[in-house]
Design a protein around this motif. Sequence first.
Motif, short mmCIF file in Angstrom:
data_model
loop_
_atom_site.label_atom_id
_atom_site.label_comp_id
_atom_site.label_asym_id
_atom_site.label_seq_id
_atom_site.Cartn_x
_atom_site.Cartn_y
_atom_site.Cartn_z
N MET A 59 -1.63 15.60 -20.40
CA MET A 59 -3.04 15.25 -20.56
C MET A 59 -3.38 13.99 -19.76
O MET A 59 -4.41 13.92 -19.10
CB MET A 59 -3.39 15.05 -22.02
N ILE A 60 -2.50 13.00 -19.83
CA ILE A 60 -2.73 11.77 -19.07
C ILE A 60 -2.78 12.07 -17.58
O ILE A 60 -3.68 11.61 -16.87
CB ILE A 60 -1.64 10.73 -19.39
N LEU A 61 -1.84 12.85 -17.10
CA LEU A 61 -1.81 13.20 -15.68
C LEU A 61 -3.04 14.01 -15.29
O LEU A 61 -3.59 13.83 -14.19
CB LEU A 61 -0.53 13.96 -15.35
N ASP A 62 -3.49 14.88 -16.16
CA ASP A 62 -4.66 15.70 -15.88
C ASP A 62 -5.93 14.85 -15.82
O ASP A 62 -6.76 15.03 -14.93
CB ASP A 62 -4.81 16.79 -16.93
N ARG A 63 -6.09 13.93 -16.75
CA ARG A 63 -7.30 13.09 -16.81
C ARG A 63 -7.26 11.97 -15.77
O ARG A 63 -8.30 11.51 -15.34
CB ARG A 63 -7.48 12.49 -18.20
N ASN A 64 -6.07 11.52 -15.40
CA ASN A 64 -5.86 10.55 -14.34
C ASN A 64 -6.73 9.29 -14.47
O ASN A 64 -7.42 8.90 -13.53
CB ASN A 64 -6.10 11.22 -12.98
N PRO A 65 -6.70 8.62 -15.63
CA PRO A 65 -7.49 7.40 -15.76
C PRO A 65 -6.90 6.27 -14.91
O PRO A 65 -5.70 6.27 -14.63
CB PRO A 65 -7.38 7.07 -17.25
N VAL A 66 -7.74 5.33 -14.53
CA VAL A 66 -7.25 4.15 -13.81
C VAL A 66 -6.40 3.31 -14.76
O VAL A 66 -5.35 2.81 -14.40
CB VAL A 66 -8.44 3.33 -13.25
N VAL A 67 -6.89 3.18 -15.98
CA VAL A 67 -6.18 2.40 -17.00
C VAL A 67 -6.45 3.06 -18.35
O VAL A 67 -7.50 3.67 -18.53
CB VAL A 67 -6.63 0.92 -16.99
N SER A 84 7.38 9.84 -17.48
CA SER A 84 6.71 11.10 -17.17
C SER A 84 5.47 10.91 -16.31
O SER A 84 5.02 11.85 -15.66
CB SER A 84 6.31 11.81 -18.46
N CYS A 85 4.91 9.73 -16.33
CA CYS A 85 3.70 9.40 -15.56
C CYS A 85 4.02 8.18 -14.71
O CYS A 85 3.61 7.05 -15.01
CB CYS A 85 2.54 9.11 -16.50
N PRO A 86 4.78 8.35 -13.63
CA PRO A 86 5.32 7.21 -12.88
C PRO A 86 4.27 6.33 -12.20
O PRO A 86 4.61 5.22 -11.78
CB PRO A 86 6.25 7.86 -11.86
N ALA A 87 3.03 6.75 -12.11
CA ALA A 87 2.00 5.90 -11.51
C ALA A 87 1.55 4.81 -12.48
O ALA A 87 0.80 3.91 -12.10
CB ALA A 87 0.79 6.73 -11.08
N TYR A 88 2.01 4.87 -13.73
CA TYR A 88 1.60 3.92 -14.76
C TYR A 88 2.76 3.03 -15.17
O TYR A 88 3.91 3.41 -15.09
CB TYR A 88 1.09 4.66 -16.01
N ARG A 89 2.40 1.84 -15.66
CA ARG A 89 3.35 0.95 -16.32
C ARG A 89 2.62 0.34 -17.49
O ARG A 89 1.41 0.38 -17.56
CB ARG A 89 3.89 -0.11 -15.38
N TRP A 90 3.35 -0.22 -18.43
CA TRP A 90 2.67 -0.78 -19.59
C TRP A 90 2.87 -2.28 -19.66
O TRP A 90 3.87 -2.81 -19.17
CB TRP A 90 3.09 -0.08 -20.88
N VAL A 91 1.92 -2.93 -20.28
CA VAL A 91 1.97 -4.36 -20.56
C VAL A 91 1.46 -4.57 -21.98
O VAL A 91 0.71 -3.76 -22.50
CB VAL A 91 1.11 -5.19 -19.57
N GLY A 92 1.87 -5.63 -22.62
CA GLY A 92 1.37 -5.93 -23.95
C GLY A 92 2.48 -6.24 -24.92
O GLY A 92 3.63 -6.43 -24.53
N VAL A 93 2.13 -6.27 -26.19
CA VAL A 93 3.10 -6.55 -27.25
C VAL A 93 3.07 -5.41 -28.26
O VAL A 93 2.12 -4.65 -28.33
CB VAL A 93 2.81 -7.90 -27.96
N GLY A 94 4.12 -5.34 -29.05
CA GLY A 94 4.22 -4.30 -30.06
C GLY A 94 3.34 -4.54 -31.26
O GLY A 94 2.66 -5.57 -31.38
N ARG A 95 3.38 -3.61 -32.17
CA ARG A 95 2.52 -3.63 -33.33
C ARG A 95 2.76 -4.84 -34.23
O ARG A 95 1.89 -5.24 -35.00
CB ARG A 95 2.64 -2.32 -34.11
N ASN A 96 3.94 -5.44 -34.16
CA ASN A 96 4.23 -6.64 -34.94
C ASN A 96 4.23 -7.88 -34.04
O ASN A 96 4.99 -8.81 -34.27
CB ASN A 96 5.56 -6.49 -35.67
#
Length: 98
Positions: A59-67, A84-96
């Motif tokens: 779904m992510i690959l199909d919708r292809n959002p910038v962010v 699975s979606c190599p054009a993306y990377r993540w930043v941020g902190v976990g739920r705690n």
Amino acid sequence: MKKLIPLAFFAALLLGGFLTGCASPRPDTVAVMSFNVRYGDADDGPDSWPLRREAAAAMILDRNPVVFGVQEALLYQLDYLTESCPAYRWVGVGRNDG
């Protein structure tokens, strides 16, 4: 590289102007997405993460959002999505908070 980020940081990125220069379908638009991936350790039977992770990535690959921002994601879910979606990377902190 596109970004996969927790929802709390999504608004900060938009307000901070970090999306300038990203590819968009039209020059005057930015494709964004919010995605509740659902807690990966939930006992969901046929809706459990291992049975729906491929569809989530597709779904992510199909919708292809910038962010896009995610909710409820655990580290192994983020790892799967970035693999699975190599054009993306993540930043941020976990739920705690980290």
